[in-house]
Structures are given as structure tokens and as C-alpha cells.
Design a protein around this motif. Structure first.
Motif, PDB file in Angstrom:
ATOM      1  N   PHE A   6      -0.381  -0.615  -6.371  1.00 58.82           N
ATOM      2  CA  PHE A   6      -1.469   0.367  -6.302  1.00 58.82           C
ATOM      3  C   PHE A   6      -0.915   1.788  -6.295  1.00 58.82           C
ATOM      4  N   LEU A   7       0.087   2.040  -5.465  1.00 61.97           N
ATOM      5  CA  LEU A   7       0.635   3.394  -5.337  1.00 61.97           C
ATOM      6  C   LEU A   7       1.385   3.840  -6.588  1.00 61.97           C
ATOM      7  N   GLY A  10      -1.079   4.066  -9.575  1.00 60.55           N
ATOM      8  CA  GLY A  10      -1.984   5.202  -9.384  1.00 60.55           C
ATOM      9  C   GLY A  10      -1.309   6.527  -9.678  1.00 60.55           C
ATOM     10  N   PHE A  55      -5.479   6.973  -9.101  1.00 61.17           N
ATOM     11  CA  PHE A  55      -5.640   6.057  -7.973  1.00 61.17           C
ATOM     12  C   PHE A  55      -6.975   5.315  -8.028  1.00 61.17           C
ATOM     13  N   SER A  58      -6.392   2.566 -10.518  1.00 67.37           N
ATOM     14  CA  SER A  58      -5.461   1.631  -9.915  1.00 67.37           C
ATOM     15  C   SER A  58      -6.140   0.782  -8.842  1.00 67.37           C
ATOM     16  N   TYR A  59      -6.993   1.383  -8.047  1.00 67.01           N
ATOM     17  CA  TYR A  59      -7.701   0.634  -7.007  1.00 67.01           C
ATOM     18  C   TYR A  59      -8.614  -0.425  -7.622  1.00 67.01           C
TER      19      TYR A  59
END
Length: 130
Positions: A6-7, A10, A55, A58-59
Motif C-alpha cells: 500500500f505504501l 501509493g 494512496f 493504492s488503498y
């Protein structure tokens, strides 16, 4: 949800969004869209918005859709971009005194391209980091 994926996805998605937005809005279509004053904080706000968008994609891809391929990311990103572009531009039409359909369709198309490319990179990174 894989926090590392995710990080990283993102952040990369945000960087891709910023670079492609700079190319499209700042170079190719510079005469169609208003440019910020050089002495303003606009670049900070634009950068924060791009990172937030990375992000956001990505989330969605990590938490809900489990998208982990370039092609699936490209497709899902294009669909997200279509709706985001339409929403933004319908509200822009409401705010403006005169209707500019060329800007409406151009910006909606740019939104599709931006979100598709960001989605493709986020999907690709999700597939690489498991």
C-alpha cells in the motif's frame, strides 16, 4: 491489506500522477488550463493532491479489489478516472458563467489517462510486492 505494498504503490502512484500531470497540464495542454502563479504555494498543493490520489488508488486496489497486475490496474484506473473526471468537470460547469465543452471533454480525457497510468503502476507494484 499488505501495508508495505500500500505504501510503496501509493507513493509511486503519486509520483507518476505528478509527473504525468506536469506533462499533460504543464506542457502539452498549457494553453487550455490556467497556470498557477509562480509565487504561490500551488506546487505544494498539487504535489499533496497527487500523493493523495496515489494512496487513494493504492488503498482501493489493496484493500477492496486485490488488483495486482498492470492490465487490471490500467482498466480499473481508467474507470475511476472516467467517473472522477466527469464529477469534477460537471461541478466546474456549474461554477463557470460560460460553458466550455472543449475544456470539459479534454480534462475528462486527461483524467482517464492519468488514473489509468497511475492504476497500471499501482497494480504492477502490488503484483511485485506480496
Amino acid at each position: 491489506m499488505n501495508t508495505k505494498s500500500f505504501l510503496v504503490a501509493g507513493l509511486v502512484g503519486g509520483i507518476v500522477d505528478w509527473l504525468l500531470g506536469w506533462l499533460l497540464y504543464g506542457i502539452i495542454f498549457i494553453n487550455m488550463f490556467p497556470q498557477p502563479n509562480e509565487d504561490s504555494n500551488a506546487i505544494i498543493y498539487i504535489t499533496c493532491g497527487c500523493i493523495a490520489f496515489g494512496f487513494f488508488i493504492s488503498y482501493i486496489f489493496n484493500k477492496w479489489a486485490q488488483i495486482s497486475t498492470f492490465t487490471d490496474g490500467l482498466t480499473a484506473g481508467a474507470i475511476i478516472g472516467l467517473f472522477m473526471g466527469l464529477i469534477t468537470n460537471f461541478f466546474r460547469l456549474y461554477e463557470q458563467a460560460s460553458v466550455n465543452y472543449e475544456m470539459f471533454f479534454t480534462d475528462s480525457g486527461i483524467s482517464i489517462v492519468l488514473a489509468a497510468v497511475v492504476g497500471a503502476f499501482v497494480g504492477l507494484i502490488n503484483g511485485k510486492i506480496k
